[in-house]
Motif scaffolding. Structure first.
Motif, PDB file in Angstrom:
ATOM      1  N   MET B   1       0.825  -1.216   0.000  1.00 56.54           N
ATOM      2  CA  MET B   1       0.000   0.000   0.000  1.00 56.54           C
ATOM      3  C   MET B   1       0.862   1.271   0.000  1.00 56.54           C
ATOM      4  N   PHE B   2       2.128   1.090   0.395  1.00 56.60           N
ATOM      5  CA  PHE B   2       3.009   2.233   0.495  1.00 56.60           C
ATOM      6  C   PHE B   2       3.259   2.884  -0.883  1.00 56.60           C
ATOM      7  N   HIS B   3       3.209   2.028  -1.943  1.00 59.17           N
ATOM      8  CA  HIS B   3       3.526   2.575  -3.263  1.00 59.17           C
ATOM      9  C   HIS B   3       2.503   3.607  -3.727  1.00 59.17           C
ATOM     10  N   ILE B   4       1.250   3.470  -3.266  1.00 57.99           N
ATOM     11  CA  ILE B   4       0.247   4.463  -3.681  1.00 57.99           C
ATOM     12  C   ILE B   4       0.495   5.791  -2.946  1.00 57.99           C
ATOM     13  N   PHE B   5       1.064   5.676  -1.739  1.00 65.32           N
ATOM     14  CA  PHE B   5       1.463   6.887  -1.014  1.00 65.32           C
ATOM     15  C   PHE B   5       2.570   7.610  -1.803  1.00 65.32           C
ATOM     16  N   ILE B   6       3.536   6.830  -2.260  1.00 66.05           N
ATOM     17  CA  ILE B   6       4.645   7.408  -3.035  1.00 66.05           C
ATOM     18  C   ILE B   6       4.112   8.039  -4.329  1.00 66.05           C
ATOM     19  N   ALA B   7       3.162   7.321  -4.964  1.00 68.46           N
ATOM     20  CA  ALA B   7       2.598   7.849  -6.219  1.00 68.46           C
ATOM     21  C   ALA B   7       1.890   9.179  -5.957  1.00 68.46           C
ATOM     22  N   GLY B   8       1.116   9.216  -4.865  1.00 64.70           N
ATOM     23  CA  GLY B   8       0.404  10.448  -4.512  1.00 64.70           C
ATOM     24  C   GLY B   8       1.369  11.576  -4.218  1.00 64.70           C
ATOM     25  N   LEU B   9       2.440  11.228  -3.499  1.00 69.52           N
ATOM     26  CA  LEU B   9       3.450  12.229  -3.153  1.00 69.52           C
ATOM     27  C   LEU B   9       4.101  12.782  -4.424  1.00 69.52           C
ATOM     28  N   ARG B  10       4.434  11.854  -5.313  1.00 65.87           N
ATOM     29  CA  ARG B  10       5.110  12.270  -6.547  1.00 65.87           C
ATOM     30  C   ARG B  10       4.204  13.188  -7.382  1.00 65.87           C
ATOM     31  N   GLU B  11       2.944  12.766  -7.562  1.00 66.97           N
ATOM     32  CA  GLU B  11       2.031  13.572  -8.391  1.00 66.97           C
ATOM     33  C   GLU B  11       1.801  14.945  -7.765  1.00 66.97           C
ATOM     34  N   SER B  12       1.666  14.942  -6.450  1.00 67.66           N
ATOM     35  CA  SER B  12       1.425  16.201  -5.764  1.00 67.66           C
ATOM     36  C   SER B  12       2.633  17.125  -5.875  1.00 67.66           C
ATOM     37  N   LEU B  13       3.833  16.539  -5.728  1.00 68.21           N
ATOM     38  CA  LEU B  13       5.054  17.347  -5.853  1.00 68.21           C
ATOM     39  C   LEU B  13       5.189  17.909  -7.268  1.00 68.21           C
ATOM     40  N   GLN B  14       4.789  17.101  -8.252  1.00 71.76           N
ATOM     41  CA  GLN B  14       4.884  17.568  -9.637  1.00 71.76           C
ATOM     42  C   GLN B  14       4.006  18.795  -9.868  1.00 71.76           C
ATOM     43  N   CYS B  15       2.960  18.919  -9.075  1.00 73.96           N
ATOM     44  CA  CYS B  15       2.096  20.099  -9.218  1.00 73.96           C
ATOM     45  C   CYS B  15       2.533  21.218  -8.280  1.00 73.96           C
ATOM     46  N   SER B  16       2.898  20.843  -7.059  1.00 75.52           N
ATOM     47  CA  SER B  16       3.154  21.891  -6.070  1.00 75.52           C
ATOM     48  C   SER B  16       4.498  22.582  -6.267  1.00 75.52           C
ATOM     49  N   ILE B  17       5.495  21.876  -6.821  1.00 74.37           N
ATOM     50  CA  ILE B  17       6.792  22.531  -7.064  1.00 74.37           C
ATOM     51  C   ILE B  17       6.638  23.666  -8.083  1.00 74.37           C
ATOM     52  N   PRO B  18       5.971  23.424  -9.219  1.00 78.66           N
ATOM     53  CA  PRO B  18       5.753  24.571 -10.119  1.00 78.66           C
ATOM     54  C   PRO B  18       4.965  25.697  -9.457  1.00 78.66           C
ATOM     55  N   LEU B  19       3.951  25.314  -8.673  1.00 78.87           N
ATOM     56  CA  LEU B  19       3.142  26.369  -8.057  1.00 78.87           C
ATOM     57  C   LEU B  19       3.926  27.136  -6.985  1.00 78.87           C
ATOM     58  N   ALA B  20       4.916  26.453  -6.406  1.00 80.50           N
ATOM     59  CA  ALA B  20       5.722  27.131  -5.389  1.00 80.50           C
ATOM     60  C   ALA B  20       6.457  28.330  -5.981  1.00 80.50           C
ATOM     61  N   LEU B  21       6.698  28.275  -7.289  1.00 77.88           N
ATOM     62  CA  LEU B  21       7.319  29.417  -7.962  1.00 77.88           C
ATOM     63  C   LEU B  21       6.482  30.676  -7.756  1.00 77.88           C
ATOM     64  N   LEU B  22       5.161  30.480  -7.784  1.00 80.64           N
ATOM     65  CA  LEU B  22       4.270  31.624  -7.564  1.00 80.64           C
ATOM     66  C   LEU B  22       4.424  32.137  -6.136  1.00 80.64           C
ATOM     67  N   MET B  23       4.537  31.177  -5.210  1.00 76.71           N
ATOM     68  CA  MET B  23       4.614  31.569  -3.797  1.00 76.71           C
ATOM     69  C   MET B  23       5.930  32.282  -3.478  1.00 76.71           C
ATOM     70  N   PHE B  24       6.946  32.002  -4.312  1.00 75.47           N
ATOM     71  CA  PHE B  24       8.227  32.651  -4.099  1.00 75.47           C
ATOM     72  C   PHE B  24       8.191  34.109  -4.514  1.00 75.47           C
ATOM     73  N   HIS B  25       7.179  34.462  -5.308  1.00 74.59           N
ATOM     74  CA  HIS B  25       7.086  35.856  -5.736  1.00 74.59           C
ATOM     75  C   HIS B  25       6.349  36.636  -4.654  1.00 74.59           C
ATOM     76  N   PRO B  26       7.003  37.617  -4.027  1.00 71.23           N
ATOM     77  CA  PRO B  26       6.400  38.255  -2.842  1.00 71.23           C
ATOM     78  C   PRO B  26       5.024  38.846  -3.099  1.00 71.23           C
ATOM     79  N   SER B  27       4.848  39.502  -4.263  1.00 71.81           N
ATOM     80  CA  SER B  27       3.551  40.161  -4.469  1.00 71.81           C
ATOM     81  C   SER B  27       2.437  39.119  -4.639  1.00 71.81           C
TER      82      SER B  27
END
Lengths: 404, 459
Positions: B1-27
């Motif tokens: 069951m752990f592999h689905i956790f890893i899959a979820g983590l990976r997919e989420s990171l693939q989305c959240s890392i790009p979005l973090a670029l927005l968060m890095f912009h102060p305005s």
């Protein structure tokens, strides 16, 4: 009213309407025949007709507003000069030299009291207006052309009987086709392309030439040759049958029911050419021989026989012959009240596109000066390439130094 | 069951890392940081729960509808930066705080929703097959929630000033490009946005061209030349749709890059010291370089993506020739099953036979009717120059062999037939385990082909 004017003048409105129409296509793009479904929806649904009409109206208004604003007289003020791409504050003494300075930099000044205005390339807005006009004409004509167009087609044998199209008597006096006497085909896929095809057609007694190229307008209808082939008389055991054979390009087979029997007909090559390992088939398309295969009871086709013009041969136990062939043309007559507008729209759009390329170096340059109590405010703007315009203006001011 | 956790983590990171670029912009962080985080969380929950909504079952069955939604959302993400740029360039008033937050919420939602929905689908499927449905679902959701960490970390103030590199428009474009480039669950269930777009544009351009021809009464004909027929054929080819795809994908970075690079240098007329003037200009140019850098990276990323799409859509497959040796009785054996697998896979095989100083390359393929085709890897008509060795012979592209010199597609079913650009046939006998080519026959055909090449065989 002012708000409505603002909405219609905004490019956001145009973008929104165009995106809505494009979005409709995307919606259908994942299904079958998306283009046809898209067109039907666009021109048959009330909502989408309104969106489409709104885009047409928006483009017309936009062009009108842009032309009006571009050619409207300019009355520069301190604020308007400050809002130009670059401006400079000059001493009051420079006012006297302003006209000469404008001319020195290629601008023709118009002095109105305490203001000087100079413009170049203001007519560049015409390029976009012509393009939009073309698009508007095409967009306006498109739904009418699609809904009002009626087409009738008939096959006319060279020097054959007259047919009726749109209540008009039509007869082919002659057919001119640039058919080669020896057409060599290599491989399975035919490369045959007929360059010239024209028919001399009598419409209600008056003779006109109709081609397979651009349509000819005769009596309010657009006429065009849309297909052609061989007309032949196949005689089997003395019984003649008139045929319009659909056997072009070489290799195509035409299956016919004649006297209760199924015949598969195609063009027969005159000879086979071998050059090394490459094999080609040579066809005489001016006086073609026809390959005939009779379908047997078990569904297979018997060995082919070649019917040469004028010669008689045994076909399934019967004597068969084929007359020297004539040509037939399929003539299309189209009634379309919007086609002229559509064609005009296409040409106008092409002209507009060509003019739009000129916009790379055809753009508005504007220089204004206002005399005020403190001195002179001089401003400069260019429609495109603002960075270079600003740098250029600064350079001009620096180079002028104390001359201004 | 752990592999689905890893899959979820990976997919989420693939989305959240790009979005973090927005968060890095102060305005953006100040005005819409919470909206981005909320959009992501809401998308995760919506992806999980959407199947429970009434009427959604039937829509969820339609793969096309989901594919369409995904592609449209990715296109919106790519063009969100252009929208912001156009808004700023048009001199419009800055949007209200609520509107900005709503748009940021929507951006984050679109970035996450389809990944969450797809992952939830896999979790349900795996869970049902393993008999622990809720366990799998929980682990998938947990993995995705943990994957939101880059967004949460984005709230922390930092000394590194990313706004030197990113305008809001650039940040949005970079985030969208990163998201599309990273892919997601789509990589195992769907085609990419660019492939779908290229296909769609091809269909549209072809249909529109044919429609225009019909409207202007110059309908194309199979064997009669019609006016502008060549132009219409040119428009219907895939190069126009590829050009349009390039235009669609490259417009955002080029537009924003053009804006950055066309900013005028600062006024230095008032600075009396020349060194200070130069310093001011140098500072400005360095800042412009910083601003252009992410856009150039985006530009290069998109070029690479386009290239890979082009390569995946037009794969020319050409196997390395396998050595083949003469057997007893002066024969060469082409086996139906070899180290590349069975020949019924319909893939091209190449064999090299060394005879004296000659290197004879044979091709073989199983035709669609199940019979074998064997031929020389040479075209009789095309005779590339000696230096152009890459243009010799054939490669496979789908259902066709392609002459590498003139790029003519040849139907595989016509192999063994001479003529045109077809490969030169070689006589062979069929046996139960493959095809047998007599060396004498092969060398005779090979020498004849070489002789013809010397003479020149063009019709």
């Amino acid at each position: 009213m002012h708000r409505a004017h603002g909405i219609m003048a905004s490019w956001w409105t145009t973008a929104l309407l165009a995106c809505a129409i494009a979005g409709l296509y995307v919606f259908y793009a994942f299904g079958e025949a998306p283009y046809a479904v898209w067109m039907n929806t666009l021109f048959q649904s009330t909502t989408w007709r309104l969106v489409y009409a709104a885009l047409v109206v928006d483009l017309i208004l936009k062009s009108a507003l842009l032309l009006m604003s571009r050619f409207a007289p300019i009355t520069p003020t301190m604020d308007s000069v400050r809002s130009m791409q670059e401006h400079a504050e000059l001493p009051a003494s420079s006012w006297d030299r302003m006209e000469g300075w404008f001319k020195e930099h290629g601008m023709s000044p118009v002095i109105q009291g305490d203001t000087v205005v100079a413009r170049r390339g203001e007519s560049s807005v015409i390029a976009g207006a012509v393009l939009r006009l073309g698009i508007v004409l095409v967009m306006a004509a498109l739904p009418f052309s699609m809904s009002l167009r009626t087409v009738q087609e008939t096959r006319l044998v060279q020097s054959g009987p007259a047919e009726t199209v749109f209540d008009r008597s039509v007869k082919a006096d002659s057919v001119e086709a640039d058919l080669p006497e020896s057409f060599i085909q290599i491989g399975d896929k035919s490369i045959f392309k007929l360059e010239e095809l024209a028919a001399s057609v009598a419409v209600d007694g008056a003779t006109h030439e109709i081609t397979a190229g651009y349509p000819s307008k005769i009596g309010g209808l657009y006429w065009r040759v849309s297909d052609f082939g061989y007309a032949a008389t196949l005689t089997i055991d003395g019984k003649p049958t008139g045929l319009m054979l659909d056997v072009l390009p070489p290799g195509r087979q035409d299956v016919r029911q004649i006297g209760g029997q199924t015949l598969r007909l195609s063009l027969a090559p005159e000879r086979e050419i071998k050059k090394g390992l490459v094999t080609g088939l040579a066809y005489n398309l001016q006086s073609p021989s026809i390959k005939a295969e009779l379908k047997a009871a078990d569904g297979s086709y018997n060995d082919a026989v070649t019917l040469k013009p004028g010669a008689s041969i045994l076909l399934g136990g019967a004597h068969a012959s084929i007359t020297p062939s004539a040509l037939f043309v399929k003539v299309s007559a189209v009634r379309d009240p919007a086609l002229a507008i559509l064609i005009a729209g296409v040409w106008t759009s092409l002209l507009g596109l060509a003019l739009m390329f000129c916009r790379l170096f055809w753009y508005e340059r504007r220089m204004c000066a206002v005399r005020c109590a403190d001195g002179v405010l001089l401003g400069y703007s260019e429609e495109f390439y603002s960075k270079w315009a600003i740098h250029k203006f600064r350079r001009w001011i620096e180079e002028s130094g104390t001359a201004l | 069951m752990f592999h689905i956790f890893i899959a979820g983590l990976r997919e989420s990171l693939q989305c959240s890392i790009p979005l973090a670029l927005l968060m890095f912009h102060p305005s953006i962080r100040r005005s819409s940081g919470m909206a981005v985080l909320n959009g992501a969380i809401f998308a995760l929950l919506a992806g999980a729960l959407i199947g429970k909504l009434p009427g959604m079952d039937s829509i969820m069955q339609k793969t096309e509808a989901w594919a369409m939604g995904r592609h449209i959302s990715e296109a919106i993400l790519l063009y969100a930066g252009v929208l912001v740029f156009a808004w700023e360039a048009g001199g419009s008033r800055p949007p209200s705080r609520h509107l900005t937050a709503t748009l940021a919420f929507g951006f984050a939602f679109l970035a996450f929703f389809f990944e969450a929905r797809s992952l939830w689908f896999f979790a349900s499927d795996l869970g049902a097959s393993e008999g622990t449905l809720y366990g799998y679902k929980f682990m998938a959701l947990f993995g995705m929630m943990v994957g939101l960490q880059p967004l949460v970390l984005g709230f922390r103030p930092r000394t590194f000033r990313l706004e030197r590199f990113l305008t809001p428009a650039t940040a949005l474009l970079a985030a969208a490009t990163l998201k599309v480039a990273m892919g997601g669950v789509q990589e195992i269930e769907d085609t990419s946005l660019l492939v779908a777009l290229s296909d769609g544009l091809q269909r549209f351009v072809e249909s529109a061209t044919r429609h225009a021809q019909g409207l202007l009464l110059i309908t194309p004909h199979q064997f009669i030349k019609v006016p502008l027929g060549g132009l219409a054929d040119y428009f219907s080819e895939d190069r126009i749709s590829t050009s349009l795809l390039m235009l669609f994908v490259m417009t955002p970075p080029v537009l924003i890059l053009w804006d950055v690079l066309s900013r005028p240098e600062p006024k230095t007329g008032g600075i009396r010291v020349a060194a200070e003037r130069r310093l001011a200009v140098a500072f400005f140019r360095r800042e412009m370089g910083f601003m252009a850098a992410p856009l150039i990276i985006v530009f290069i990323t998109l070029i690479v993506m386009l290239h890979s799409v082009n390569a995946s859509m037009n794969p020319l497959s050409e196997p390395t020739p396998m050595p083949i040796r003469e057997e007893e009785g002066g024969r060469l054996m082409i086996h139906l099953a070899d180290r590349l697998g069975n020949m019924d896979d319909g893939k091209l095989r190449k064999y090299v036979f060394l005879s004296g100083g000659s290197k004879v390359i044979l091709i073989s393929i199983m035709k669609p009717d199940g019979t074998l085709g064997v031929a020389l890897d040479e075209c009789e008509i095309c005779n590339p120059a000696e230096w152009n060795t890459n243009a010799f012979g054939y490669a496979q592209k789908g259902e066709h062999l392609i002459c590498k010199y003139c790029m003519t597609p040849i139907a595989i079913s016509t192999l063994n037939q001479p003529g045109g650009c077809n490969p030169i046939p070689v006589p062979f006998e069929v046996r139960d385990d493959g095809a047998v080519v007599r060396v004498d026959d092969l060398m005779r055909v090979y020498k004849a082909a070489k002789e013809l090449q010397k003479k020149g065989t063009h019709f």
